[in-house]
Write a protein that holds these residues in place. Structure first.
Motif, PDB file in Angstrom:
ATOM      1  N   ALA A 158       0.831  -1.207   0.000  1.00  0.00           N
ATOM      2  CA  ALA A 158       0.000   0.000   0.000  1.00  0.00           C
ATOM      3  C   ALA A 158       0.857   1.245   0.000  1.00  0.00           C
ATOM      4  O   ALA A 158       0.578   2.216  -0.694  1.00  0.00           O
ATOM      5  CB  ALA A 158      -0.931  -0.004   1.226  1.00  0.00           C
ATOM      6  N   LEU A 159       1.934   1.233   0.809  1.00  0.00           N
ATOM      7  CA  LEU A 159       2.838   2.381   0.852  1.00  0.00           C
ATOM      8  C   LEU A 159       3.514   2.584  -0.482  1.00  0.00           C
ATOM      9  O   LEU A 159       3.632   3.704  -0.986  1.00  0.00           O
ATOM     10  CB  LEU A 159       3.889   2.176   1.949  1.00  0.00           C
ATOM     11  N   LEU A 160       3.951   1.486  -1.113  1.00  0.00           N
ATOM     12  CA  LEU A 160       4.597   1.589  -2.419  1.00  0.00           C
ATOM     13  C   LEU A 160       3.627   2.142  -3.441  1.00  0.00           C
ATOM     14  O   LEU A 160       3.965   3.040  -4.224  1.00  0.00           O
ATOM     15  CB  LEU A 160       5.089   0.201  -2.855  1.00  0.00           C
ATOM     16  N   ALA A 161       2.404   1.639  -3.440  1.00  0.00           N
ATOM     17  CA  ALA A 161       1.419   2.093  -4.425  1.00  0.00           C
ATOM     18  C   ALA A 161       1.139   3.574  -4.279  1.00  0.00           C
ATOM     19  O   ALA A 161       0.951   4.282  -5.268  1.00  0.00           O
ATOM     20  CB  ALA A 161       0.117   1.303  -4.266  1.00  0.00           C
ATOM     21  N   SER A 162       1.158   4.073  -3.015  1.00  0.00           N
ATOM     22  CA  SER A 162       0.862   5.492  -2.811  1.00  0.00           C
ATOM     23  C   SER A 162       1.932   6.391  -3.371  1.00  0.00           C
ATOM     24  O   SER A 162       1.697   7.578  -3.594  1.00  0.00           O
ATOM     25  CB  SER A 162       0.693   5.780  -1.314  1.00  0.00           C
ATOM     26  N   SER A 163       3.137   5.863  -3.608  1.00  0.00           N
ATOM     27  CA  SER A 163       4.230   6.694  -4.113  1.00  0.00           C
ATOM     28  C   SER A 163       4.449   6.550  -5.609  1.00  0.00           C
ATOM     29  O   SER A 163       5.304   7.189  -6.185  1.00  0.00           O
ATOM     30  CB  SER A 163       5.537   6.339  -3.377  1.00  0.00           C
ATOM     31  N   LEU A 164       3.644   5.678  -6.267  1.00  0.00           N
ATOM     32  CA  LEU A 164       3.805   5.491  -7.702  1.00  0.00           C
ATOM     33  C   LEU A 164       3.129   6.596  -8.483  1.00  0.00           C
ATOM     34  O   LEU A 164       2.160   7.191  -8.016  1.00  0.00           O
ATOM     35  CB  LEU A 164       3.180   4.147  -8.106  1.00  0.00           C
ATOM     36  N   PRO A 165       3.636   6.903  -9.682  1.00  0.00           N
ATOM     37  CA  PRO A 165       2.919   7.844 -10.540  1.00  0.00           C
ATOM     38  C   PRO A 165       1.503   7.369 -10.776  1.00  0.00           C
ATOM     39  O   PRO A 165       1.199   6.169 -10.745  1.00  0.00           O
ATOM     40  CB  PRO A 165       3.744   7.830 -11.832  1.00  0.00           C
TER      41      PRO A 165
ATOM     42  N   ARG B  28       2.721   9.871   6.324  1.00  0.00           N
ATOM     43  CA  ARG B  28       1.341   9.838   6.801  1.00  0.00           C
ATOM     44  C   ARG B  28       1.225  10.498   8.179  1.00  0.00           C
ATOM     45  O   ARG B  28       0.127  10.755   8.656  1.00  0.00           O
ATOM     46  CB  ARG B  28       0.847   8.391   6.872  1.00  0.00           C
ATOM     47  N   GLU B  29       2.370  10.752   8.819  1.00  0.00           N
ATOM     48  CA  GLU B  29       2.370  11.424  10.111  1.00  0.00           C
ATOM     49  C   GLU B  29       2.369  12.934   9.906  1.00  0.00           C
ATOM     50  O   GLU B  29       3.017  13.444   8.992  1.00  0.00           O
ATOM     51  CB  GLU B  29       3.608  11.017  10.922  1.00  0.00           C
ATOM     52  N   PRO B  30       1.660  13.691  10.732  1.00  0.00           N
ATOM     53  CA  PRO B  30       1.618  15.148  10.557  1.00  0.00           C
ATOM     54  C   PRO B  30       2.945  15.805  10.925  1.00  0.00           C
ATOM     55  O   PRO B  30       3.726  15.265  11.712  1.00  0.00           O
ATOM     56  CB  PRO B  30       0.507  15.586  11.517  1.00  0.00           C
ATOM     57  N   ALA B  31       3.195  16.976  10.362  1.00  0.00           N
ATOM     58  CA  ALA B  31       4.408  17.728  10.669  1.00  0.00           C
ATOM     59  C   ALA B  31       4.390  18.140  12.136  1.00  0.00           C
ATOM     60  O   ALA B  31       3.380  18.628  12.656  1.00  0.00           O
ATOM     61  CB  ALA B  31       4.490  18.962   9.778  1.00  0.00           C
ATOM     62  N   ALA B  32       5.526  17.945  12.797  1.00  0.00           N
ATOM     63  CA  ALA B  32       5.632  18.305  14.210  1.00  0.00           C
ATOM     64  C   ALA B  32       6.434  19.581  14.426  1.00  0.00           C
ATOM     65  O   ALA B  32       6.215  20.314  15.390  1.00  0.00           O
ATOM     66  CB  ALA B  32       6.279  17.154  14.987  1.00  0.00           C
ATOM     67  N   PHE B  33       7.363  19.864  13.505  1.00  0.00           N
ATOM     68  CA  PHE B  33       8.269  20.998  13.686  1.00  0.00           C
ATOM     69  C   PHE B  33       8.731  21.456  12.317  1.00  0.00           C
ATOM     70  O   PHE B  33       9.119  20.645  11.483  1.00  0.00           O
ATOM     71  CB  PHE B  33       9.473  20.558  14.530  1.00  0.00           C
ATOM     72  N   ALA B  34       8.697  22.758  12.074  1.00  0.00           N
ATOM     73  CA  ALA B  34       9.037  23.274  10.749  1.00  0.00           C
ATOM     74  C   ALA B  34      10.324  24.090  10.736  1.00  0.00           C
ATOM     75  O   ALA B  34      10.818  24.436   9.673  1.00  0.00           O
ATOM     76  CB  ALA B  34       7.893  24.132  10.222  1.00  0.00           C
ATOM     77  N   GLY B  35      10.881  24.401  11.896  1.00  0.00           N
ATOM     78  CA  GLY B  35      12.100  25.195  11.959  1.00  0.00           C
ATOM     79  C   GLY B  35      12.043  26.172  13.116  1.00  0.00           C
ATOM     80  O   GLY B  35      10.964  26.592  13.552  1.00  0.00           O
ATOM     81  N   SER B  36      13.213  26.573  13.603  1.00  0.00           N
ATOM     82  CA  SER B  36      13.268  27.463  14.767  1.00  0.00           C
ATOM     83  C   SER B  36      12.572  28.789  14.511  1.00  0.00           C
ATOM     84  O   SER B  36      11.972  29.383  15.414  1.00  0.00           O
ATOM     85  CB  SER B  36      14.731  27.713  15.149  1.00  0.00           C
TER      86      SER B  36
ATOM     87  N   TYR C 110      14.295  13.827   1.951  1.00  0.00           N
ATOM     88  CA  TYR C 110      13.850  12.433   1.814  1.00  0.00           C
ATOM     89  C   TYR C 110      12.412  12.220   2.279  1.00  0.00           C
ATOM     90  O   TYR C 110      11.824  11.171   2.032  1.00  0.00           O
ATOM     91  CB  TYR C 110      14.774  11.481   2.577  1.00  0.00           C
ATOM     92  N   LYS C 111      11.826  13.241   2.940  1.00  0.00           N
ATOM     93  CA  LYS C 111      10.466  13.055   3.458  1.00  0.00           C
ATOM     94  C   LYS C 111       9.773  14.402   3.586  1.00  0.00           C
ATOM     95  O   LYS C 111      10.396  15.400   3.933  1.00  0.00           O
ATOM     96  CB  LYS C 111      10.506  12.365   4.824  1.00  0.00           C
ATOM     97  N   ILE C 112       8.477  14.407   3.273  1.00  0.00           N
ATOM     98  CA  ILE C 112       7.622  15.579   3.489  1.00  0.00           C
ATOM     99  C   ILE C 112       6.553  15.211   4.506  1.00  0.00           C
ATOM    100  O   ILE C 112       5.949  14.141   4.435  1.00  0.00           O
ATOM    101  CB  ILE C 112       6.915  16.012   2.187  1.00  0.00           C
ATOM    102  N   ALA C 113       6.313  16.107   5.460  1.00  0.00           N
ATOM    103  CA  ALA C 113       5.185  15.956   6.387  1.00  0.00           C
ATOM    104  C   ALA C 113       4.352  17.228   6.326  1.00  0.00           C
ATOM    105  O   ALA C 113       4.886  18.336   6.379  1.00  0.00           O
ATOM    106  CB  ALA C 113       5.686  15.712   7.807  1.00  0.00           C
TER     107      ALA C 113
END
Length: 473
Positions: free
Chosen positions: A13-20, A396-404, A366-369
């Motif tokens: 499922a994770l792989l499929a979500s990242s395919l074009p 799939r996890e929400p962003a916790a911290f975006a920068g100081s 390598y990752k976007i949240a």
């Protein structure tokens, strides 16, 4: 077997979500809003050959140099920022001044005087007080873990120099820095509570070189302020070995000055939205740097990456619906720019759609949240396909911290997005004399710009409300 089957199903499922989308089911592919996707994909691909981020980083580090708050370099950087925004076609350029005491480094040295003479590679911590004019000469007490210092009883370090030699762990996400950094930030006051006259800490670094790494420290109100410095990793290990064999004495000399009436600036420029200009995406990096290097990875690269991404969008015949604002925050290393920006824009915080900062060098993302619920929203359905060629995971996890520099906005309720870069070599370099332009890989920097420009376009040219998306109805 059941666990293996479940693991396989989740992995598929994770792989499929990242395919074009062409490789996904027709139902998913048909949800794509083609004009938005095609524009984002074209921006992404153009970013992979664009040199704007590199050119800006080269200019800032070469023409301006180190940019410590209160220094002539920071004054030059302010003017550079304004001229850069003007040259690149940004609108609504603002220079927002705020009060910020400055700290200036003076002459400093640390020398082993017993059992033999040896000059230690050291650098004073930002905010440290000076030694007396004649310096401090005292025996050291070595703690291999910060917890060991905290366990030492009051009075046990009277007249001694405390030395903490705990190493930092190298991690992809940089979490080793947070775990190790407390020894730098809080160590001086903890040592002073126990009677120490000075404090040395092994550089908060994953390098094995002698170059010491500076960084800010702070003092607890009501506790004596003692001189504090970082020492190179090999020298910290040398002190460990020497102390295990007998008494070690060090002479420390440090000079610094503070200007309580100094100021700093947050400088910003806008790519104005075409139909909803009052709705603003706030991004950027910090303009200031430490004084020991030219601040290439920390954080001229973040300035270059976010400015280049916004410029690519600004060059389009049609701007996105919403405004994209690039902020060059003026005092991240010494603190204050986050709170100042949030306070200055308090009345407009409700119009800030999302905030994010690039402040971990220029190695690959390598990752976007995104904010909670955003990934599942149909308006973000194109994001995995856009990120697949760039080898970026959409978390799939929400962003916790975006920068100081976005902490103040986040605390005020502004949604944030987190674009995670590889930190595997970042802490070999940051806060040190080795933070220089040659450490940046131009191709990885372009990948950063490609990621930023894709996500910016998707959000800026949509009507998604990241404050309410995913909330219970």
């Amino acid at each position: 077997m059941r666990k293996q089957l479940l693991a396989f199903t989740a992995g598929f499922a994770l792989l499929a979500s990242s395919l074009p989308a062409a490789a996904q089911s027709p139902a998913i592919a048909q949800t794509r809003r083609q004009p938005t996707y095609e524009t984002a994909a074209a921006l992404r691909d153009k970013a992979l050959t664009d040199t704007t981020a590199w050119d800006l980083t080269e200019s800032l580090t070469t023409e301006i140099g180190p940019r410590l708050v209160g220094s002539p370099g920071m004054e030059r950087a302010k003017d550079w920022a304004v001229k850069t925004f003007e040259r690149l076609g940004f609108s609504n350029i603002k220079v927002e001044e705020f009060a910020k005491p400055s700290w200036t480094r003076g002459a400093e040295s640390a020398v082993i005087v017993a059992p033999y003479d040896w000059s230690i590679a050291m650098v004073g911590l930002g905010g440290s007080v000076s030694t007396p004019t004649k310096g401090i000469e005292a025996e050291i007490v070595v703690f291999k873990a910060y917890a060991d210092l905290l366990a030492a009883p009051e009075g046990s370090l009277k007249g001694k120099i405390a030395v903490v030699t705990a190493p930092m762990v190298r991690t992809m996400d940089g979490s080793g820095y947070g775990a190790a950094g407390i020894a730098r930030r809080a160590g001086p006051s903890e040592a002073a509570k126990r009677g120490a006259v000075a404090y040395l800490v092994r550089s908060i670094s994953t390098s094995d070189l002698r170059s010491p790494h500076t960084g800010g420290t702070s003092y607890v109100e009501g506790v004596a302020k003692i001189p504090a410095a970082a020492i190179g990793v090999p020298d910290a290990e040398l002190l460990e070995r020497l102390a295990a064999k007998g008494p070690v004495k060090i002479k420390l000399n440090m000079a610094s000055s503070v200007d309580e009436k100094d100021v700093a600036w947050n400088i910003s420029g806008d790519i104005v939205g075409s139909s909803k200009p009052d709705e603003v995406l706030v991004i950027g990096g910090h303009l200031d740097s430490w004084d020991v290097g030219t601040g290439a990875i920390d954080d001229a690269s973040g300035i270059g990456i976010t400015t280049a991404a916004a410029k690519l969008i600004g060059d389009l015949p049609r701007h996105p619906a919403r405004t994209i604002r690039v902020v060059m925050w003026g005092s991240e290393e010494r603190g204050g720019s986050s709170e100042a920006y949030a306070a200055t824009h308090e009345a407009a915080l409700g119009q800030f759609i999302v905030a994010g900062e690039s402040d971990l060098g220029a190695d690959a993302i390598y990752k976007i949240a995104l904010p909670k619920g955003a990934v599942a929203d149909p308006r973000m359905a194109d994001l995995p396909a856009l990120m697949a060629p760039l080898k970026v995971i959409v978390s799939r996890e929400p962003a916790a911290f975006a920068g100081s520099d976005t902490e103040g906005l986040q605390a005020a309720g502004v949604p944030v997005m987190q674009l995670s870069q590889s930190a595997l070599r970042y802490f070999d370099l940051h806060h040190s004399p080795d933070d220089t332009l040659d450490k940046i890989d131009p191709r990885q920097m372009q990948q950063n710009v490609a990621v930023w420009v894709s996500i910016l376009w998707l959000i800026a040219d949509s009507d998604i409300d990241l404050r309410t998306v995913g909330a219970p109805k």
